[in-house]
Design a protein around this motif. Structure first.
Motif, PDB file in Angstrom:
ATOM      1  N   HIS A  17       0.427  18.181 -52.442  1.00  0.00           N
ATOM      2  CA  HIS A  17       0.102  18.139 -51.014  1.00  0.00           C
ATOM      3  C   HIS A  17       0.266  16.738 -50.462  1.00  0.00           C
ATOM      4  O   HIS A  17      -0.088  15.754 -51.114  1.00  0.00           O
ATOM      5  CB  HIS A  17      -1.367  18.561 -50.858  1.00  0.00           C
ATOM      6  CG  HIS A  17      -1.824  18.777 -49.452  1.00  0.00           C
ATOM      7  ND1 HIS A  17      -2.566  17.846 -48.758  1.00  0.00           N
ATOM      8  CD2 HIS A  17      -1.681  19.830 -48.619  1.00  0.00           C
ATOM      9  CE1 HIS A  17      -2.846  18.335 -47.552  1.00  0.00           C
ATOM     10  NE2 HIS A  17      -2.323  19.532 -47.438  1.00  0.00           N
ATOM     11  N   ARG A  37      -1.192  15.026 -47.006  1.00  0.00           N
ATOM     12  CA  ARG A  37      -2.205  15.405 -46.002  1.00  0.00           C
ATOM     13  C   ARG A  37      -1.986  14.684 -44.679  1.00  0.00           C
ATOM     14  O   ARG A  37      -1.699  13.489 -44.649  1.00  0.00           O
ATOM     15  CB  ARG A  37      -3.591  15.052 -46.546  1.00  0.00           C
ATOM     16  CG  ARG A  37      -4.719  15.335 -45.565  1.00  0.00           C
ATOM     17  CD  ARG A  37      -6.088  15.108 -46.199  1.00  0.00           C
ATOM     18  NE  ARG A  37      -7.145  15.520 -45.304  1.00  0.00           N
ATOM     19  CZ  ARG A  37      -8.106  14.723 -44.841  1.00  0.00           C
ATOM     20  NH1 ARG A  37      -8.198  13.477 -45.238  1.00  0.00           N
ATOM     21  NH2 ARG A  37      -8.995  15.180 -43.985  1.00  0.00           N
ATOM     22  N   HIS A  90      -6.314  16.177 -50.672  1.00  0.00           N
ATOM     23  CA  HIS A  90      -6.189  17.433 -51.412  1.00  0.00           C
ATOM     24  C   HIS A  90      -5.540  17.123 -52.756  1.00  0.00           C
ATOM     25  O   HIS A  90      -4.841  16.116 -52.853  1.00  0.00           O
ATOM     26  CB  HIS A  90      -5.294  18.427 -50.658  1.00  0.00           C
ATOM     27  CG  HIS A  90      -5.773  18.752 -49.270  1.00  0.00           C
ATOM     28  ND1 HIS A  90      -5.433  19.910 -48.605  1.00  0.00           N
ATOM     29  CD2 HIS A  90      -6.553  18.052 -48.394  1.00  0.00           C
ATOM     30  CE1 HIS A  90      -5.970  19.919 -47.401  1.00  0.00           C
ATOM     31  NE2 HIS A  90      -6.646  18.795 -47.236  1.00  0.00           N
ATOM     32  N   PRO A  91      -5.579  17.971 -53.756  1.00  0.00           N
ATOM     33  CA  PRO A  91      -6.256  19.266 -53.823  1.00  0.00           C
ATOM     34  C   PRO A  91      -7.802  19.132 -53.823  1.00  0.00           C
ATOM     35  O   PRO A  91      -8.343  18.115 -54.248  1.00  0.00           O
ATOM     36  CB  PRO A  91      -5.783  19.854 -55.153  1.00  0.00           C
ATOM     37  CG  PRO A  91      -4.535  19.112 -55.497  1.00  0.00           C
ATOM     38  CD  PRO A  91      -4.715  17.746 -54.929  1.00  0.00           C
ATOM     39  N   HIS A  92      -8.440  20.212 -53.355  1.00  0.00           N
ATOM     40  CA  HIS A  92      -9.895  20.367 -53.503  1.00  0.00           C
ATOM     41  C   HIS A  92     -10.104  21.421 -54.575  1.00  0.00           C
ATOM     42  O   HIS A  92      -9.392  22.427 -54.628  1.00  0.00           O
ATOM     43  CB  HIS A  92     -10.525  20.764 -52.173  1.00  0.00           C
ATOM     44  CG  HIS A  92     -10.505  19.618 -51.206  1.00  0.00           C
ATOM     45  ND1 HIS A  92     -11.452  18.618 -51.218  1.00  0.00           N
ATOM     46  CD2 HIS A  92      -9.614  19.283 -50.252  1.00  0.00           C
ATOM     47  CE1 HIS A  92     -11.158  17.720 -50.292  1.00  0.00           C
ATOM     48  NE2 HIS A  92     -10.035  18.097 -49.684  1.00  0.00           N
ATOM     49  N   VAL A  99      -4.642  23.517 -52.258  1.00  0.00           N
ATOM     50  CA  VAL A  99      -4.126  22.645 -51.197  1.00  0.00           C
ATOM     51  C   VAL A  99      -3.922  23.496 -49.947  1.00  0.00           C
ATOM     52  O   VAL A  99      -3.662  24.705 -50.038  1.00  0.00           O
ATOM     53  CB  VAL A  99      -2.823  21.933 -51.600  1.00  0.00           C
ATOM     54  CG1 VAL A  99      -3.069  20.914 -52.698  1.00  0.00           C
ATOM     55  CG2 VAL A  99      -1.737  22.914 -52.039  1.00  0.00           C
ATOM     56  N   THR A 158     -10.964  22.079 -45.611  1.00  0.00           N
ATOM     57  CA  THR A 158     -10.286  22.607 -46.797  1.00  0.00           C
ATOM     58  C   THR A 158     -11.247  22.855 -47.949  1.00  0.00           C
ATOM     59  O   THR A 158     -11.152  23.868 -48.665  1.00  0.00           O
ATOM     60  CB  THR A 158      -9.202  21.603 -47.244  1.00  0.00           C
ATOM     61  OG1 THR A 158      -8.332  21.380 -46.140  1.00  0.00           O
ATOM     62  CG2 THR A 158      -8.438  22.112 -48.439  1.00  0.00           C
TER      63      THR A 158
END
Ligand code: GLU
Length: 165
Positions: free
Chosen positions: A71, A73, A86-88, A96, A124
């Motif tokens: 990702h 952002r 991100h990622p979360h 993502v 997110t």
């Protein structure tokens, strides 16, 4: 506008994802990150700033594997920083997201009352934890359930820890 990419194949996923993200740089971004299925499960590296920062973090923390998500952002909820990048992820999944979850505050309040904790300011992370809370072992079914609750405009790429393929 953010960039979002996923890869599953025979090549080194980290290389493929970094290349793909660099091809999306023109869209603009403030931070980036990737999650990969490694031998030890899903692992994530992310960073505020240019893709160069992510690449240099990956040199000291390589993520060997053949399946992953990446990702770049463009922040809408929460400042550009490492935590909001991100990622979360949770123990069950890594996600993502491109877009905006309009009803994230309502969903966040519900998840807080279920005992979820949040470390970022993003909409997110709410989507990631909502999907975690609904996860039944069937990714597609769970995403359909989440779609019924999420309002806004969004595209996700998601890795589920128990679906390493
Ligand atoms: N709304 C999300 C965030 O602020 C995603 C933004 C994007 O599309 O990059 O993190």
């Amino acid at each position: 506008m953010c960039g979002i990419v996923g890869y599953a194949g025979s090549r080194d996923a980290s290389d493929v994802l970094l290349n793909a993200l660099s091809g999306l740089e023109y869209r603009g971004y403030d931070s980036s990150g990737i999650s990969i299925f490694t031998q030890n499960g899903i692992d994530t590296v992310k960073s505020k700033g240019r893709l160069q920062e992510l690449a240099s973090r990956l040199k000291s923390h390589p993520l060997p594997g053949r399946c992953g998500i990446g990702h770049t952002r463009w922040a809408t909820h929460g400042e550009p920083n490492d935590l909001n990048a991100h990622p979360h992820f949770t123990k069950k999944l890594s996600l993502v997201h491109n877009g905006i979850i309009e009803n994230y505050q309502t969903l966040k309040n519900q998840l807080l009352s279920q005992g979820y904790q949040f470390e970022s300011q993003t909409d997110t992370e709410v989507a990631a934890k909502l999907i975690d809370s609904l996860y039944s072992g069937d990714p597609i079914d769970t995403i359909r359930q989440a779609q019924a609750l999420l309002e806004g405009s969004y595209a996700f790429a998601i890795l589920f820890a128990d679906h390493p393929d």
